[in-house]
Design an enzyme around this catalytic site. Structure first.
Site, mmCIF file in Angstrom:
data_model
loop_
_atom_site.group_PDB
_atom_site.id
_atom_site.type_symbol
_atom_site.label_atom_id
_atom_site.label_comp_id
_atom_site.label_asym_id
_atom_site.label_seq_id
_atom_site.Cartn_x
_atom_site.Cartn_y
_atom_site.Cartn_z
ATOM 1 N N HIS A 53 0.774 -1.281 0.056
ATOM 2 C CA HIS A 53 -0.055 0.079 -0.051
ATOM 3 C C HIS A 53 0.911 1.206 0.183
ATOM 4 C CE1 HIS A 53 0.728 -0.895 4.264
ATOM 5 N NE2 HIS A 53 0.820 0.273 4.427
HETATM 6 C C1 T46 Z 1 2.598 0.432 6.799
HETATM 7 C C2 T46 Z 1 3.527 -0.535 7.159
HETATM 8 C C3 T46 Z 1 5.077 -0.416 7.251
HETATM 9 C C4 T46 Z 1 -4.312 -0.860 13.460
HETATM 10 O O1 T46 Z 1 -5.354 -0.839 13.985
HETATM 11 N N1 T46 Z 1 -3.444 0.554 13.881
HETATM 12 C C5 T46 Z 1 -2.301 0.885 13.338
HETATM 13 O O2 T46 Z 1 -1.747 1.477 13.807
HETATM 14 C C6 T46 Z 1 -1.871 0.012 12.406
HETATM 15 C C7 T46 Z 1 -0.305 0.319 11.658
HETATM 16 C C8 T46 Z 1 -2.451 -1.040 11.694
HETATM 17 N N2 T46 Z 1 -3.752 -1.441 12.486
HETATM 18 C C9 T46 Z 1 -4.577 -2.567 11.950
HETATM 19 C C10 T46 Z 1 -5.024 -2.380 10.597
HETATM 20 C C11 T46 Z 1 -4.940 -3.991 10.157
HETATM 21 O O3 T46 Z 1 -6.239 -4.440 10.335
HETATM 22 O O4 T46 Z 1 -3.642 -3.825 11.895
HETATM 23 C C12 T46 Z 1 -3.889 -4.621 10.935
HETATM 24 C C13 T46 Z 1 -2.873 -4.988 10.102
HETATM 25 O O5 T46 Z 1 -2.157 -3.789 9.218
HETATM 26 P P1 T46 Z 1 -1.636 -4.095 7.828
HETATM 27 O O6 T46 Z 1 -2.276 -5.228 7.100
HETATM 28 O O7 T46 Z 1 -1.894 -2.557 7.095
HETATM 29 O O8 T46 Z 1 0.017 -4.112 8.312
HETATM 30 P P2 T46 Z 1 1.372 -4.046 7.304
HETATM 31 O O9 T46 Z 1 2.442 -4.625 8.035
HETATM 32 O O10 T46 Z 1 0.889 -4.519 5.996
HETATM 33 O O11 T46 Z 1 1.393 -2.580 7.141
HETATM 34 C C14 T46 Z 1 1.885 -1.664 8.447
HETATM 35 C C15 T46 Z 1 0.997 -0.512 8.611
HETATM 36 O O12 T46 Z 1 -0.340 -0.690 8.425
HETATM 37 C C16 T46 Z 1 1.383 0.421 7.495
HETATM 38 O O13 T46 Z 1 0.784 1.638 7.654
HETATM 39 O O14 T46 Z 1 2.987 1.463 6.470
HETATM 40 O O15 T46 Z 1 3.104 -1.494 8.307
#
Ligand code: T46
Length: 136
Positions: A53
């Site tokens: 993303h």
């Molecule tokens: C990014 C990369 C480097 C929350 O509820 N609060 C938060 O502060 C974050 C970061 C995530 N979430 C929830 C949203 C999703 O349901 O945690 C779950 C997993 O998030 P995501 O699939 O977006 O995780 P990554 O590792 O793909 O991405 C993360 C960050 O979300 C993103 O902003 O830039 O790490």
């Protein structure tokens, strides 16, 4: 050749090691080029890549507290791969940069410093939507 968008994205920070262990200071205005509103940690990683993303407004610095991983940054024109590890290398994930994290070492722990609170509306989770957004 590296464009302006992808240059200066690899940051370094001090790792203070002594006979008691390791201390890593991270300060706003020094290692982090924005006001920190949120910090989150990513750990217990398997080999499944993450990210895929871009953010509309939020800027982030990804620090690897243990082990290592690779980070792909893509500004829509150019892609560049970085390796971050616990030897003091971090990566600046600027707004409007598509990013993917992969090749996690088994002990990898990431700390991410973000310029704003969590807001799902800030995410561009579809690559075509990202390309349209940055053309505006
Ligand atoms: C990014 C990369 C480097 C929350 O509820 N609060 C938060 O502060 C974050 C970061 C995530 N979430 C929830 C949203 C999703 O349901 O945690 C779950 C997993 O998030 P995501 O699939 O977006 O995780 P990554 O590792 O793909 O991405 C993360 C960050 O979300 C993103 O902003 O830039 O790490």
């Amino acid at each position: 050749m590296t464009s302006n968008l992808l240059s200066n994205k690899l940051l370094t920070y001090k790792v203070i090691r002594d006979n008691r262990g390791v201390l890593i200071p991270i300060e706003e205005g020094k290692q982090i080029p924005f006001s920190i509103k949120r910090v989150y940690f990513i750990k217990d990683l398997n080999q499944e890549p993450r990210g895929f993303h871009a953010h509309k407004k939020i800027r982030q610095v990804l620090v690897c507290l243990a082990g290592s991983c690779k980070v792909l940054l893509d500004d829509g024109n150019e892609k560049q791969n970085f390796e971050v590890s616990d030897n003091g290398t971090a990566v600046l994930i600027d707004k409007e940069i598509w990013h993917e994290m992969y090749d996690f070492s088994s002990n990898c722990i990431l700390a991410v410093f973000a310029s704003d609170l969590y807001l799902e509306g800030d995410y561009l989770r579809n690559y075509e939507e990202f390309k349209r957004y940055i053309k505006k």
